[in-house]
Scaffold this motif. Structure first.
Motif, PDB file in Angstrom:
ATOM      1  N   PRO A  86      27.322  66.507  93.271  1.00 36.61           N
ATOM      2  CA  PRO A  86      27.919  67.446  93.645  1.00 36.61           C
ATOM      3  C   PRO A  86      27.064  68.538  93.618  1.00 36.61           C
ATOM      4  CG  PRO A  86      30.219  66.861  93.356  1.00 36.61           C
ATOM      5  CD  PRO A  86      28.528  65.939  92.394  1.00 36.61           C
ATOM      6  N   ARG A  87      26.148  68.720  92.481  1.00 37.44           N
ATOM      7  CA  ARG A  87      25.068  69.814  92.648  1.00 37.44           C
ATOM      8  C   ARG A  87      24.079  69.588  93.509  1.00 37.44           C
ATOM      9  NH1 ARG A  87      26.324  72.289  86.589  1.00 37.44           N
ATOM     10  NH2 ARG A  87      27.010  70.177  86.150  1.00 37.44           N
ATOM     11  N   LEU A  88      23.252  68.469  92.750  1.00 34.65           N
ATOM     12  CA  LEU A  88      22.441  67.832  93.740  1.00 34.65           C
ATOM     13  C   LEU A  88      21.963  67.203  94.427  1.00 34.65           C
ATOM     14  CD1 LEU A  88      21.144  64.985  90.602  1.00 34.65           C
ATOM     15  CD2 LEU A  88      19.886  66.638  91.346  1.00 34.65           C
ATOM     16  N   LEU A  89      23.337  67.510  95.969  1.00 28.78           N
ATOM     17  CA  LEU A  89      23.608  67.666  97.143  1.00 28.78           C
ATOM     18  C   LEU A  89      23.719  68.782  97.682  1.00 28.78           C
ATOM     19  CD1 LEU A  89      25.751  64.019  97.553  1.00 28.78           C
ATOM     20  CD2 LEU A  89      23.011  64.346  98.030  1.00 28.78           C
ATOM     21  N   GLU A  90      24.157  69.713  97.090  1.00 30.27           N
ATOM     22  CA  GLU A  90      24.801  70.767  97.701  1.00 30.27           C
ATOM     23  C   GLU A  90      23.265  71.102  97.325  1.00 30.27           C
ATOM     24  OE1 GLU A  90      26.984  75.156  95.753  1.00 30.27           O
ATOM     25  OE2 GLU A  90      27.822  73.059  96.123  1.00 30.27           O
ATOM     26  N   GLY A  91      22.178  71.053  96.533  1.00 29.66           N
ATOM     27  CA  GLY A  91      21.022  71.617  96.165  1.00 29.66           C
ATOM     28  C   GLY A  91      19.496  70.457  97.341  1.00 29.66           C
ATOM     29  N   ASN A  92      20.527  70.370  97.952  1.00 29.65           N
ATOM     30  CA  ASN A  92      19.686  69.415  98.861  1.00 29.65           C
ATOM     31  C   ASN A  92      18.684  68.741  98.801  1.00 29.65           C
ATOM     32  OD1 ASN A  92      18.965  68.422 101.437  1.00 29.65           O
ATOM     33  ND2 ASN A  92      16.776  69.646 101.892  1.00 29.65           N
ATOM     34  N   VAL A  93      18.897  67.854  97.481  1.00 32.37           N
ATOM     35  CA  VAL A  93      18.124  67.458  96.725  1.00 32.37           C
ATOM     36  C   VAL A  93      17.600  65.341  97.213  1.00 32.37           C
ATOM     37  CG1 VAL A  93      17.170  65.690  94.036  1.00 32.37           C
ATOM     38  CG2 VAL A  93      17.956  68.166  94.701  1.00 32.37           C
TER      39      VAL A  93
END
Length: 403
Positions: A86-93
């Motif tokens: 979730p955090r990687l996707l939120e950071g647009n990785v």
């Protein structure tokens, strides 16, 4: 009297069980939080609307992170460590290299470590109650972490895919271009010691999804000398290491020199067809530490078509803010050229970081503040990595070379 003694024994046993449950439930999380501090302001770093909009347009990639070590379900957002899906996707990785860690000497000195020193990972795997077969086998430790990643991808194919081929990468990037929020994971190994000196294990790892192997970690191993090993600068690639590198080239696997000795770097660069990377580091002339490889060797990696990932932790960038990371990236561009610089956070690798994956836009802001153009930022934040993967990954998940 006997009844009283029996009750005391039952109570004592219950206390032992409760203590064991508390230990195995709480201790690994405590250790992870202690070793991966997040040095971010409570409200995060300021990011302008312009920087945020640019960040959302970027195709972002990161060459190194270690969350598989910590036995979390990465599909769930966590308050521990630096990353999860979730955090990687939120950071647009878009693409994250996730490495398996299997052995780390007590102390993890940058200067020198004994290969036979007490190991940090053995008690961690036991404390996490990982499968018993992985407690005392480096090969099994790597394969257990690989299986965990593959299981997560099978459970949530709409959010996570394991990238095994150029076709996988192209499909993932096309899906993201069409608006799907999905992360591509490239599986790697932090060091070649899980091969346990057996070349056949390279095929086992390839079949398990591994596409990147760092040849060494904090100590010398069967493949050769570490930047932090006992052999010193004169310890290069061993005959077995040369076999592994040759076979990796044949299979289309990525050679990572992040912890390799200077002599090993030179030996690999002299092998025909080698196009290695250095996944997570700083620039020595910018931050003088034994963890950062000599500038001249960095230039040689770039001349061979490789890329260099700049880390986020204070030991390699000599600072604790997004601006300090941006300064290290600027130094890398000056040294290597804008086409050979990438991100290599070392998230969750027993390092500090000024932001977690969800707040990665702080780095885009810092790069804009350094005066970098949007085109340069696009290359550094992921464009160079995507080009490299598209040119080096095997085709259709199979070996490039057929015996």
């Amino acid at each position: 009297m006997r009844g009283t003694a029996k009750r005391i024994l039952i109570l004592f046993g219950a206390l032992i069980i409760a203590a064991a449950i508390a230990f195995f439930s709480l201790a690994p999380g405590y250790v992870e939080n202690a070793l991966n501090p997040l040095r971010m302001p409570e409200d995060g770093w300021p990011v302008s609307d312009n920087a945020q909009q640019l960040h959302q347009r970027l195709v972002i990639g990161d060459l190194h992170a270690d969350p598989l070590l910590w036995d979390r379900d990465l599909l769930k957002r966590s308050t521990r460590g630096h990353t999860d899906i979730p955090r990687l996707l939120e950071g647009n990785v878009a693409v994250q290299v996730l490495t398996t860690v299997t052995k780390s000497p007590r102390g993890q000195n940058y200067e020198e470590n004994e290969a036979g020193a007490a190991d940090n990972i053995t008690p961690l795997f036991i404390g996490q109650l990982r499968p018993v077969r992985s407690w005392f086998s480096l090969r099994e430790r790597a394969l257990v972490q690989a299986a965990a990643l593959n299981d997560m991808a099978e459970r949530a194919p709409d959010r996570l895919r394991v990238i095994r081929s150029r076709e996988d990468l192209a499909e993932l990037l096309a899906a993201r271009e069409n608006g799907h929020r999905i992360l591509g994971a490239v599986l790697g190994s932090e060091g070649g010691h899980p091969l346990e000196g057996d070349l056949a294990n390279l095929d086992v790892f390839f079949d398990a999804g591994f596409r990147l192997i760092g040849l060494t970690h904090f100590f010398d191993n069967e493949l050769g000398g570490s930047l932090h090993g006992k052999g010193g600068e004169g310890s290069g690639l061993s005959p077995f290491g040369r076999q592994v590198v040759t076979r990796m080239i044949e299979k289309g696997m990525i050679i990572d020199l992040a912890h390799a000795s200077p002599r090993m770097v030179e030996d690999v660069l002299e092998i025909r067809g080698a196009r290695p990377i250095l996944s997570h580091t700083g620039i020595h002339s910018h931050c003088r530490t034994p963890r950062n490889l000599d500038d001249a060797l960095m230039r040689r990696i770039a001349r061979k078509g490789g890329i260099v990932g700049i880390g986020y932790w204070s030991d390699v960038v000599c600072g604790t803010t997004p601006a300090d990371i941006a300064a290290a990236i600027e130094a890398a561009v000056a040294l290597l050229g804008e086409n050979h610089v990438a991100l290599g956070s070392d998230y969750d690798g027993s390092v500090d970081a000024p932001f977690d994956a969800a707040h990665l836009a702080a780095l885009t802001q810092a790069l804009l503040d350094r005066g970098m153009s949007e085109a340069q930022i696009a290359k550094i934040m992921g464009g160079n990595m995507m080009r490299y993967l598209a040119e080096t990954l095997p085709t259709d998940g199979k070996s490039v070379w057929t015996p």
